[in-house]
Design an enzyme around this catalytic site. Structure first.
Site, PDB file in Angstrom:
ATOM      1  N   SER B  14       0.834  -1.204   0.000  1.00 24.11           N
ATOM      2  CA  SER B  14       0.000   0.000   0.000  1.00 24.11           C
ATOM      3  C   SER B  14       0.864   1.248   0.000  1.00 24.11           C
ATOM      4  O   SER B  14       0.658   2.170  -0.801  1.00 24.11           O
ATOM      5  CB  SER B  14      -0.896   0.018   1.246  1.00 24.11           C
ATOM      6  OG  SER B  14      -1.805  -1.040   1.221  1.00 24.11           O
ATOM      7  N   ARG B  39       0.151   8.355   5.602  1.00 22.98           N
ATOM      8  CA  ARG B  39      -0.771   7.539   6.407  1.00 22.98           C
ATOM      9  C   ARG B  39      -2.209   8.042   6.271  1.00 22.98           C
ATOM     10  O   ARG B  39      -3.150   7.254   6.273  1.00 22.98           O
ATOM     11  CB  ARG B  39      -0.327   7.485   7.874  1.00 22.98           C
ATOM     12  CG  ARG B  39      -1.045   6.418   8.686  1.00 22.98           C
ATOM     13  CD  ARG B  39      -0.266   5.962   9.897  1.00 22.98           C
ATOM     14  NE  ARG B  39       0.807   5.055   9.552  1.00 22.98           N
ATOM     15  CZ  ARG B  39       0.682   3.738   9.415  1.00 22.98           C
ATOM     16  NH1 ARG B  39      -0.494   3.166   9.606  1.00 22.98           N
ATOM     17  NH2 ARG B  39       1.702   2.990   9.088  1.00 22.98           N
ATOM     18  N   HIS B  42      -3.341   6.657   3.043  1.00 24.62           N
ATOM     19  CA  HIS B  42      -3.545   5.218   3.240  1.00 24.62           C
ATOM     20  C   HIS B  42      -4.912   4.942   3.864  1.00 24.62           C
ATOM     21  O   HIS B  42      -5.590   3.973   3.526  1.00 24.62           O
ATOM     22  CB  HIS B  42      -2.416   4.700   4.152  1.00 24.62           C
ATOM     23  CG  HIS B  42      -2.499   3.251   4.500  1.00 24.62           C
ATOM     24  ND1 HIS B  42      -2.915   2.809   5.739  1.00 24.62           N
ATOM     25  CD2 HIS B  42      -2.227   2.142   3.778  1.00 24.62           C
ATOM     26  CE1 HIS B  42      -2.883   1.488   5.755  1.00 24.62           C
ATOM     27  NE2 HIS B  42      -2.472   1.053   4.590  1.00 24.62           N
TER      28      HIS B  42
END
Lengths: 214, 214
Positions: B14, B39, B42
């Site tokens: 990812s 993040r 993500h």
């Protein structure tokens, strides 16, 4: 500072703004689906969901029936369990739960070298009382559920909310759902998440309350 | 079905995809901020956050110091508390908490006709051990915190994560932050949410672990 401090006014104004900005785009959805679409946008402030949300024809009625039967609701994250209104679900005697932090599940996942989402789903989908599945995080949870439906290890669910988010398998897993004859609400592509899963179920529940005067 | 079942591979792939698709856009951020930006993407699969995230210069160092001091972390939703890694926070003896479902807070909010977020924040911000504030839901919580800083009812926080989502006051409250000399991480405009707040703090925490070999 001057700002709105009253909770009901904030909620009401928010939905007025959403309705206004969506304009005729909301007409693409059946009346029973419109509250779900608006609640997802309320939660994300992302109008792209208008184009990404996709519903099977039987999703709303099937969910209503399952909720009224007082089913269990499996969630693939504890955040979803936490975000669901306990008061609202309590009116149906519905119980949300998640197994990914369960000690046995964690141990088994580690031993097998697979995600805890896979093992958690394997356990949940075997429980015939679990009729609604909210998947907001892990494509592996969604794939596992679909495999179990195919193999007959899981009864046909009343609803799959297929909204895992991410870059590895999320979009693909949500396309896979279309191959099954099962009531679903999904978000096409990479987007989704725990808050989206919560918003979808709340959109359905509040509609039953309104319809039935609860 | 063929799909990735191993947790570490999914996470790693990812972040590789995110890094590749962001390209040089990530260079706009300091090296200590890049893990936070990635993040958030993500968690949301929404690259628009690259343009929306905004950090004060002192945010990272100030957060590191606060975490190492073992502070309390006030969250404006229980979903944020639930989403934060207990294992990670336990290494710093940091305690996340939320007061909006507290019985006394609910009662007081009802009596005063204001949001539970306002009353919850009033109680939390008076506690000198609470140095980090994660606001992913309610503009009223953010406004209340800022008012208390201004009036001196609250010590200067070590970090405000200002990411309330929505249509009534969210964007405005996040602009208000800029008037204060306080370490912040914010999302411009309407977007944000509980999962975004969690992602931001995790991005900072995992970086400390890496830096200090924890």
């Amino acid at each position: 500072m001057s700002y709105e401090r009253r909770p009901m006014s904030i909620e009401q104004k928010s939905f007025e703004i959403i309705t206004q900005e969506m304009g005729s785009a909301i007409d693409a959805f059946d009346a029973t689906l419109q509250p779900v679409v608006k609640r997802v946008i309320h939660t994300t402030a992302d109008f792209e969901y208008t184009d990404l949300l996709d519903f099977s024809d039987d999703a709303v009625q099937s969910t209503f029936d399952a909720l009224k039967s007082g089913c269990k609701i499996y969630c693939d994250t504890n955040m979803i369990v936490n975000g669901l209104s306990k008061v609202a679900l309590g009116k149906f005697s519905c119980k949300p739960y998640c197994l990914v932090s369960d000690e046995d599940v964690s141990k088994e996942a580690k031993e097998r070298g697979v995600t805890r989402s896979i093992v958690g789903m394997e356990h949940a989908a075997k429980d015939p009382e679990t009729k609604i599945f909210l998947i907001g995080n892990a494509p592996t949870a969604l794939y596992t559920l679909l495999e179990m439906i195919k193999s007959g290890d899981c009864a046909k669910p009343s609803l799959i909310v297929a909204v895992p988010v991410g870059f590895v398998g999320a979009a693909e897993s949500k396309e896979e759902v279309l191959k099954y004859d099962v009531p679903y609400i999904r978000v096409r592509g990479r987007k989704g998440g725990s808050t989206v899963a919560v918003a979808i179920l709340h959109g359905l529940i509040y509609q039953i309350f309104q319809r039935e005067g609860i």
